[in-house]
Write an enzyme that holds these catalytic residues in place. Sequence first.
Site: not given
Ligand code: SAH
Length: 273
Positions: A120
């Site tokens: 993000s």
């Molecule tokens: N906060 C993270 C952002 C990652 S993007 C950072 O700093 O990098 C969002 C993430 O949510 C992705 O990796 C995706 O795989 C995950 N995601 C989506 N649905 C999910 C679920 N049901 N449980 C766990 N993770 C999930």
Amino acid sequence: MKHLPHGLPSGHPPVAKARPGFPARLAAPAAAARAGATPTTQNRVQAAVQREAPASSGLGMDSQAVRAAMVHKLRLQGITHPAVLAAMQAVERHRFVDSALVNQAYEDTSLPIGLGQTISKPNVVARMIELLCQGRSEKLGRVLEIGTGCGYQAAVLSHVSREVYSIERLRGLHEKARENLRWFRLSNLHLLFGDGMAGYDRGAPYAAIIAAAGGNAIPQAWIDQLAVGGRLVAPAVTATGQQNLVVIDKTASGLLRTELEAVHFVPLKSGIA
Ligand code: SAH
């Protein structure tokens, strides 16, 4: 779901990973000037980094100035919570992105982290964590993050919270985050592999819940696992048909839902992969 009761592996010396130091492949300011570039924030930031770190140590001290510029921008964008700003200053975002993207690590942009997911924007990370803090100066208690991704936001959260549980549904990213975070040795951060749609019951109740992926609705499990007095911040599709930041406060007299600005998060998906 695999629970790592002791969080990140300990006993690893704080040795930098084998990746280029910060910054990799900077355009020389003179070359940028020849190319007719205007003195943008990015140019100034790059110049600051070059002054600070002609030979990067890879240990992160050289990126302090660039993070300070990022934090200055966050203030201008309206982020005010001192602990959140301090955490954004402290966590080396460039350690969470691929080496080819290191030069963009402190720009206010989301970046690819593999498997179709993104880290993000700094502004969004700071904004959401500031919302979680509810204007209070004391640390957050136990926090649940859904969507560890590369682990950056989890690291920022660990600075402003007593305990953080972060769940990722993609094994590749769960492992990448563990690798990225090893260097930081954050003993209050626990990485979990599993479907975050179900929350993580064993850590409940949570003082705060934050999601980095957005669905059509906020899963009931998250609301159930939120403590009274706690706050949930997540992207979700609203009646407008677009994704907005949604804040849910669990009060003694019920739930209070507030819809804020439009955002663009990757989809919340069920199951693991
Ligand atoms: N906060 C993270 C952002 C990652 S993007 C950072 O700093 O990098 C969002 C993430 O949510 C992705 O990796 C995706 O795989 C995950 N995601 C989506 N649905 C999910 C679920 N049901 N449980 C766990 N993770 C999930």
